[in-house]
Design a protein around this motif. Structure first.
Motif, PDB file in Angstrom:
ATOM      1  N   UNK A 124      29.520  24.641  10.939  1.00  0.00           N
ATOM      2  CA  UNK A 124      28.142  25.121  10.916  1.00  0.00           C
ATOM      3  C   UNK A 124      28.094  26.492  10.256  1.00  0.00           C
ATOM      4  N   UNK A 125      27.097  26.703   9.411  1.00  0.00           N
ATOM      5  CA  UNK A 125      26.975  27.960   8.695  1.00  0.00           C
ATOM      6  C   UNK A 125      25.860  28.819   9.291  1.00  0.00           C
ATOM      7  N   UNK A 126      26.103  30.123   9.329  1.00  0.00           N
ATOM      8  CA  UNK A 126      25.118  31.087   9.820  1.00  0.00           C
ATOM      9  C   UNK A 126      24.772  32.057   8.697  1.00  0.00           C
ATOM     10  N   UNK A 127      23.492  32.239   8.461  1.00  0.00           N
ATOM     11  CA  UNK A 127      23.032  33.199   7.454  1.00  0.00           C
ATOM     12  C   UNK A 127      22.843  34.546   8.149  1.00  0.00           C
ATOM     13  N   UNK A 128      23.693  35.492   7.823  1.00  0.00           N
ATOM     14  CA  UNK A 128      23.652  36.809   8.446  1.00  0.00           C
ATOM     15  C   UNK A 128      22.866  37.750   7.534  1.00  0.00           C
ATOM     16  N   UNK A 129      21.699  38.160   7.998  1.00  0.00           N
ATOM     17  CA  UNK A 129      20.845  39.042   7.205  1.00  0.00           C
ATOM     18  C   UNK A 129      21.287  40.494   7.393  1.00  0.00           C
ATOM     19  N   UNK A 130      21.576  41.156   6.292  1.00  0.00           N
ATOM     20  CA  UNK A 130      21.944  42.571   6.310  1.00  0.00           C
ATOM     21  C   UNK A 130      21.014  43.321   5.363  1.00  0.00           C
ATOM     22  N   UNK A 131      21.093  44.641   5.369  1.00  0.00           N
ATOM     23  CA  UNK A 131      20.248  45.428   4.461  1.00  0.00           C
ATOM     24  C   UNK A 131      20.657  45.219   3.005  1.00  0.00           C
ATOM     25  N   UNK A 132      21.897  44.753   2.784  1.00  0.00           N
ATOM     26  CA  UNK A 132      22.365  44.503   1.416  1.00  0.00           C
ATOM     27  C   UNK A 132      22.073  43.081   0.935  1.00  0.00           C
ATOM     28  N   UNK A 133      21.671  42.203   1.859  1.00  0.00           N
ATOM     29  CA  UNK A 133      21.402  40.824   1.491  1.00  0.00           C
ATOM     30  C   UNK A 133      21.870  39.866   2.570  1.00  0.00           C
ATOM     31  N   UNK A 134      21.943  38.595   2.243  1.00  0.00           N
ATOM     32  CA  UNK A 134      22.325  37.562   3.204  1.00  0.00           C
ATOM     33  C   UNK A 134      23.761  37.117   2.926  1.00  0.00           C
ATOM     34  N   UNK A 135      24.568  37.142   3.979  1.00  0.00           N
ATOM     35  CA  UNK A 135      25.957  36.691   3.908  1.00  0.00           C
ATOM     36  C   UNK A 135      26.085  35.439   4.768  1.00  0.00           C
ATOM     37  N   UNK A 136      26.646  34.372   4.201  1.00  0.00           N
ATOM     38  CA  UNK A 136      26.802  33.114   4.941  1.00  0.00           C
ATOM     39  C   UNK A 136      28.228  33.004   5.467  1.00  0.00           C
ATOM     40  N   UNK A 137      28.351  32.744   6.772  1.00  0.00           N
ATOM     41  CA  UNK A 137      29.660  32.582   7.405  1.00  0.00           C
ATOM     42  C   UNK A 137      29.696  31.286   8.202  1.00  0.00           C
ATOM     43  N   UNK A 138      30.874  30.663   8.249  1.00  0.00           N
ATOM     44  CA  UNK A 138      31.081  29.534   9.138  1.00  0.00           C
ATOM     45  C   UNK A 138      31.265  30.039  10.563  1.00  0.00           C
ATOM     46  N   UNK A 139      31.070  29.139  11.531  1.00  0.00           N
ATOM     47  CA  UNK A 139      31.194  29.516  12.939  1.00  0.00           C
ATOM     48  C   UNK A 139      32.556  30.116  13.246  1.00  0.00           C
ATOM     49  N   UNK A 140      33.611  29.536  12.690  1.00  0.00           N
ATOM     50  CA  UNK A 140      34.942  30.036  13.034  1.00  0.00           C
ATOM     51  C   UNK A 140      35.363  31.237  12.183  1.00  0.00           C
ATOM     52  N   UNK A 141      34.414  31.821  11.439  1.00  0.00           N
ATOM     53  CA  UNK A 141      34.663  33.081  10.744  1.00  0.00           C
ATOM     54  C   UNK A 141      34.030  34.261  11.483  1.00  0.00           C
ATOM     55  N   UNK A 142      33.232  33.955  12.516  1.00  0.00           N
ATOM     56  CA  UNK A 142      32.592  35.006  13.313  1.00  0.00           C
ATOM     57  C   UNK A 142      33.447  35.269  14.547  1.00  0.00           C
TER      58      UNK A 142
END
Length: 237
Positions: free
Chosen positions: A127-145
């Motif tokens: 499953x992918x999560x879109x992590x919103x930051x001030x620099x933009x959106x970074x997509x990470x898989x569940x096992x990368x968090x």
């Protein structure tokens, strides 16, 4: 979904395909694509991409153990099933985190249970999560968090690639990161249980390679965490 089958016995290949197809029908899932091979050499020469692989151990040329190790290198999410009549290879197979070890002749009920577990784990790990930051959106898989931490009015998302500062509030992450993989150990921490290395009285040690993170653990959460962690480990055996 694509599934690799590798065995030098055509009857075993046919049985695996039949049983797996039957399981997907019974679970009302879209039927997978199959790629069948009679040797590890032919499979590796094809360099196939897949989510599941069922590998015999003793075959002409490259053994199923070596094939599984190579597949893991190119796709860490793939779930490897070792299918063999020889249990002597169990320790060797576990070195590259084989998902399950199935004995011949195949037990259909056991295969179905393990398929269910594998598909569930795939759904949570990939499953992918879109992590919103001030620099933009970074997509990470569940096992990368690794964990999410609230620190001095900032929401830090610790990942295997570094620390990201999320523009979303912690309440958002409470809703997004849930069991069976994630657990809220403290009002300031949500941890990924796959990175837990020790659970102490009032804190948890998380580790990824040389990186170590200490997360707070409240007294009232400790018992529930232990129970959830044991269930998580059991599901990942």
């Amino acid at each position: 979904m694509r599934i690799l089958l590798c065995d030098d016995d055509p009857a075993v290949l046919m049985q695996l395909k039949k049983y797996i197809t039957e399981y997907f029908h019974s679970a009302n899932l879209s039927l997978p694509q199959f790629a069948s091979y009679d040797s590890g050499d032919r499979l590796l020469a094809d360099n196939p991409q897949a989510e599941l692989a069922f590998l015999d151990v003793e075959m002409p040329g490259v053994s199923g153990i070596n094939v599984g190790a190579q597949l893991k290198k190119t796709n860490p999410y793939i779930k490897i099933f070792i299918v063999t009549a020889f249990p002597d290879y169990l320790d060797e197979a576990m070195k590259f985190q084989v998902f399950r070890y199935l004995s011949k002749p195949l037990d259909k009920a056991r295969l179905f249970r393990n398929l269910k577990d594998a598909l569930y784990q795939l759904s949570t790990e990939t499953r992918e999560y879109a992590i919103e930051t001030t620099q933009g959106i970074i997509v990470c898989h569940a096992n990368e968090i690794i964990c999410v931490e609230a620190l001095q009015r900032k929401i830090l998302v610790h990942t295997t690639h570094g620390v990201l500062i999320s523009t979303k509030k912690l309440d958002y992450w409470y809703r997004e990161l849930t069991l069976p993989r994630f657990f809220v150990t403290h009002r300031s921490f949500i941890v990924n249980m796959s990175f837990i290395r020790s659970i102490l009285k009032d804190k948890i040690l998380l580790q990824y390679e040389s990186l170590q993170i200490e997360a707070y653990l409240t007294k009232r959460k400790r018992s529930a965490l232990l129970d959830s962690y044991l269930l998580f480990l059991e599901g990942n055996r």
